[in-house]
Design a protein around this motif. Structure first.
Motif, PDB file in Angstrom:
ATOM      1  N   VAL A 107       5.722  -1.267   3.296  1.00 16.22           N
ATOM      2  CA  VAL A 107       4.786  -0.657   4.244  1.00 16.22           C
ATOM      3  C   VAL A 107       5.408  -0.537   5.625  1.00 16.22           C
ATOM      4  O   VAL A 107       5.286   0.497   6.298  1.00 16.22           O
ATOM      5  CB  VAL A 107       3.471  -1.462   4.295  1.00 16.22           C
ATOM      6  CG1 VAL A 107       2.596  -0.980   5.457  1.00 16.22           C
ATOM      7  CG2 VAL A 107       2.710  -1.327   2.978  1.00 16.22           C
ATOM      8  N   VAL A 108       6.104  -1.574   6.056  1.00 14.51           N
ATOM      9  CA  VAL A 108       6.752  -1.531   7.365  1.00 14.51           C
ATOM     10  C   VAL A 108       7.792  -0.416   7.415  1.00 14.51           C
ATOM     11  O   VAL A 108       7.899   0.325   8.399  1.00 14.51           O
ATOM     12  CB  VAL A 108       7.406  -2.891   7.700  1.00 14.51           C
ATOM     13  CG1 VAL A 108       8.331  -2.779   8.893  1.00 14.51           C
ATOM     14  CG2 VAL A 108       6.334  -3.922   7.975  1.00 14.51           C
ATOM     15  N   GLY A 114       7.828   7.247   9.170  1.00 14.88           N
ATOM     16  CA  GLY A 114       6.829   8.269   9.441  1.00 14.88           C
ATOM     17  C   GLY A 114       6.029   8.731   8.252  1.00 14.88           C
ATOM     18  O   GLY A 114       5.269   9.700   8.356  1.00 14.88           O
ATOM     19  N   PHE A 115       6.160   8.055   7.106  1.00 17.72           N
ATOM     20  CA  PHE A 115       5.366   8.437   5.942  1.00 17.72           C
ATOM     21  C   PHE A 115       3.936   7.906   6.094  1.00 17.72           C
ATOM     22  O   PHE A 115       3.747   6.739   6.444  1.00 17.72           O
ATOM     23  CB  PHE A 115       5.981   7.882   4.661  1.00 17.72           C
ATOM     24  CG  PHE A 115       7.215   8.599   4.219  1.00 17.72           C
ATOM     25  CD1 PHE A 115       7.136   9.764   3.464  1.00 17.72           C
ATOM     26  CD2 PHE A 115       8.473   8.135   4.572  1.00 17.72           C
ATOM     27  CE1 PHE A 115       8.283  10.436   3.072  1.00 17.72           C
ATOM     28  CE2 PHE A 115       9.626   8.799   4.184  1.00 17.72           C
ATOM     29  CZ  PHE A 115       9.529   9.961   3.430  1.00 17.72           C
ATOM     30  N   PRO A 116       2.932   8.730   5.841  1.00 15.12           N
ATOM     31  CA  PRO A 116       1.555   8.259   5.964  1.00 15.12           C
ATOM     32  C   PRO A 116       1.224   7.240   4.892  1.00 15.12           C
ATOM     33  O   PRO A 116       1.589   7.404   3.728  1.00 15.12           O
ATOM     34  CB  PRO A 116       0.731   9.545   5.782  1.00 15.12           C
ATOM     35  CG  PRO A 116       1.607  10.444   4.964  1.00 15.12           C
ATOM     36  CD  PRO A 116       3.017  10.138   5.395  1.00 15.12           C
ATOM     37  N   VAL A 117       0.546   6.171   5.286  1.00 20.32           N
ATOM     38  CA  VAL A 117       0.122   5.140   4.340  1.00 20.32           C
ATOM     39  C   VAL A 117      -1.401   5.056   4.423  1.00 20.32           C
ATOM     40  O   VAL A 117      -1.954   4.415   5.315  1.00 20.32           O
ATOM     41  CB  VAL A 117       0.765   3.775   4.650  1.00 20.32           C
ATOM     42  CG1 VAL A 117       0.337   2.740   3.614  1.00 20.32           C
ATOM     43  CG2 VAL A 117       2.287   3.892   4.687  1.00 20.32           C
ATOM     44  N   ILE A 118      -2.068   5.734   3.509  1.00 18.60           N
ATOM     45  CA  ILE A 118      -3.532   5.805   3.486  1.00 18.60           C
ATOM     46  C   ILE A 118      -4.017   5.226   2.170  1.00 18.60           C
ATOM     47  O   ILE A 118      -3.648   5.700   1.097  1.00 18.60           O
ATOM     48  CB  ILE A 118      -4.015   7.257   3.641  1.00 18.60           C
ATOM     49  CG1 ILE A 118      -3.501   7.849   4.948  1.00 18.60           C
ATOM     50  CG2 ILE A 118      -5.541   7.335   3.573  1.00 18.60           C
ATOM     51  CD1 ILE A 118      -3.740   9.339   5.079  1.00 18.60           C
ATOM     52  N   GLY A 127      -5.553   8.737  -1.723  1.00 16.51           N
ATOM     53  CA  GLY A 127      -5.003   7.520  -1.155  1.00 16.51           C
ATOM     54  C   GLY A 127      -4.080   6.777  -2.112  1.00 16.51           C
ATOM     55  O   GLY A 127      -3.921   7.137  -3.280  1.00 16.51           O
ATOM     56  N   LEU A 128      -3.469   5.718  -1.584  1.00 17.81           N
ATOM     57  CA  LEU A 128      -2.501   4.893  -2.307  1.00 17.81           C
ATOM     58  C   LEU A 128      -3.108   3.523  -2.588  1.00 17.81           C
ATOM     59  O   LEU A 128      -3.801   2.950  -1.735  1.00 17.81           O
ATOM     60  CB  LEU A 128      -1.232   4.742  -1.461  1.00 17.81           C
ATOM     61  CG  LEU A 128      -0.110   3.836  -1.979  1.00 17.81           C
ATOM     62  CD1 LEU A 128       0.492   4.398  -3.266  1.00 17.81           C
ATOM     63  CD2 LEU A 128       0.971   3.670  -0.904  1.00 17.81           C
ATOM     64  N   ALA A 129      -2.858   3.008  -3.786  1.00 16.49           N
ATOM     65  CA  ALA A 129      -3.321   1.665  -4.147  1.00 16.49           C
ATOM     66  C   ALA A 129      -2.313   1.039  -5.092  1.00 16.49           C
ATOM     67  O   ALA A 129      -1.513   1.729  -5.736  1.00 16.49           O
ATOM     68  CB  ALA A 129      -4.704   1.718  -4.792  1.00 16.49           C
TER      69      ALA A 129
END
Length: 363
Positions: A107-108, A114-118, A127-129
Motif C-alpha cells: 500500500v505504501v 500514484g496508483f489509486p487504492v480504493i 474497489g480493491l479487497a
C-alpha cells in the motif's frame, strides 16, 4: 522503503517499528504523513492539523503498526482485508501478520507511485479487497477476481513457499511478490483493458480476450516457448497476456522499491531522479545495482536476490506499466519522445508530475 528516524531521539527506525529501541517511545505509522510518529501511552497521536489518531485495533492480531481515524477502529490498510482466519484458527492467525505486513508494504508503495487504492468498503464494484485465507482445512488458490485478491496464508511459511517454488520451477517466490503480482491484475482490470491504453497493451502483451483456461492448460502441458527469454520476464508470463502484464507490474514495483530504498540508504552514486524513462533507469541503475546485490548474496552463500534477466522487449513493457498510473506520475512514465503537439503537452505535464513525485519521495 524510506529511512525513518525517531522524532524524539533521532535514532534510526524501520518501517515495522512499534517502539523506538533507543528511547522507548511508542510509535505508529501515519499513512497520511508517510512517517513513523510518536504516540502517547494511550496509543494516540495528534497531527499538525489537530486531528486525533489512534493505533490500529489489529496491533495484536496482525502486528499492525498503523494509525486509525477512530478509537478501536482499523487503519486504512487493514480495512482492505475482507476476510481473515477465524479466531479459533490458531495456525491461520499465526500466519496472518506476515501477509498483513506485506500488504502494508504494498500500500505504501502504491501510494508513492500514484496508483489509486480504493477499498471495496468504499466502492463495492470497482474497489480493491483482500481475502487472506487459511488453508488448514481447505485448499486456497492465490489469485484475483473482480477486485478481490486471494492469498494463501500458508505461503507465509518459508518451507511451504520454497517447496512450491521448487515444484513449479520458479526462480523467485515471496509473499510480497504475490501481492504485487495479484494487484497487477487488479490495475490491469481497472486502468488498462477497457480503456484508451488497450491498443498499445495488445501490441505489447497480446490479445487479452484469448481463452484463459485454455492458456493455463497449454502452459502446464507444453511449457513456455523455446525463445521465451527474449520476450518475457518469466516463464509464467508466457501463459497469457493477463499474466504477462501482472508479472511486469510486479517487477516494476520490485525495481522502483529497491532502487528507492538503495537511494535512501546511500548505496547509489547517482540519483534515480536523473533518469526520465524506465529504460534508462533499468540500464543505468537497476542492472548494476541488482548485479552487485546478487554478488553480495552469493558472498553469503545465498541465491541471487534478483534471478532475472530483462530483455529489450520487457523494457518496453515496463515503460507501459509506468504509463498506466493515472496522471503518469510514476518514475519513467514519460517514455519515448512524442511527436504531436498535444502529446508533447501531455508529456510535459507527466514529466512535471514525475519530478514532483521524486521530490516527495526524497522528502
Amino acid at each position: 522503503m524510506r529511512a525513518f528516524r525517531c522524532r524524539v531521539c533521532d535514532s534510526p527506525l524501520f518501517f515495522e517499528n512499534s517502539v523506538c529501541v533507543s528511547c522507548g517511545t511508542p510509535l505508529a505509522f501515519s499513512r497520511e504523513e508517510r512517517a513513523i510518529v510518536p504516540v502517547d501511552d494511550q496509543g494516540r497521536y495528534v497531527d499538525a492539523g489537530g486531528m486525533l489518531w489512534y493505533v490500529c485495533a489489529n496491533r495484536e492480531v496482525a502486528a499492525c503498526t498503523w494509525l486509525a481515524r477512530a478509537e478501536g477502529g482499523q487503519c486504512s490498510a487493514c480495512e482492505l482485508t475482507r476476510t481473515r482466519p477465524a479466531d479459533d484458527d490458531t495456525v491461520g492467525l499465526a500466519q496472518l501478520p506476515v501477509a498483513e505486513a506485506a500488504k502494508r508494504h504494498l500500500v505504501v508503495e502504491l501510494d508513492a507511485l500514484g496508483f489509486p487504492v480504493i477499498g471495496k468498503h468504499e466502492d463495492a464494484v470497482n474497489g480493491l479487497a483482500f481475502d487472506l485465507l487459511s488453508s488448514v482445512d481447505e485448499s486456497v488458490v492465490i489469485g484475483h477476481a473482480d477486485g478481490v485478491v486471494t492469498i494463501d496464508l500458508a505461503e507465509s511459511a518459508d518451507d511451504r513457499r520454497e517447496k512450491v517454488r521448487v515444484e513449479l520451477d520458479e526462480p523467485y517466490r515471496t509473499m510480497l511478490g504475490h501481492f504485487r503480482h495479484e494487484v497487477g491484475h487488479y490495475y490491469d482490470w481497472q486502468l488498462v483493458t477497457d480503456g484508451p491504453l488497450r491498443e498499445r497493451y495488445r501490441e505489447l502483451f497480446g490479445d487479452e480476450t484469448a481463452g484463459y483456461q485454455a492458456a493455463i492448460d497449454r502452459h502446464y502441458a507444453e511449457g513456455p516457448p523455446a525463445d521465451w527469454r527474449e520476450h518475457y520476464i518469466s516463464a509464467y508470463a508466457t501463459m497469457h497476456p493477463f499474466e504477462d502484464f501482472a508479472e511486469c507490474f510486479a517487477h516494476y514495483l520490485h525495481i522502483c522499491d529497491t532502487v528507492d530504498t538503495a537511494a535512501e540508504q546511500g548505496l547509489l552514486t547517482v540519483s534515480p531522479a536523473a533518469f526520465s524513462s524506465v529504460r534508462d533507469l533499468v540500464v543505468g541503475v537497476w542492472v548494476p545495482l541488482s548485479t552487485a546485490l546478487n554478488q553480495i548474496n552469493r558472498s553469503m552463500g545465498k541465491d541471487d536476490l534478483y534471478p532475472f534477466v530483462i530483455p529489450a522487449a520487457v523494457l518496453d513493457k515496463l515503460a507501459f506499466v509506468a504509463s498506466v498510473v493515472p496522471g503518469s506520475s510514476a518514475p519513467g512514465a514519460s517514455g519515448a519522445q512524442p511527436t504531436h503537439a498535444e502529446d508533447v503537452r501531455s508529456a510535459n505535464r507527466a514529466e512535471s508530475r514525475r519530478r514532483g513525485f521524486l521530490r516527495r519521495l526524497r522528502g
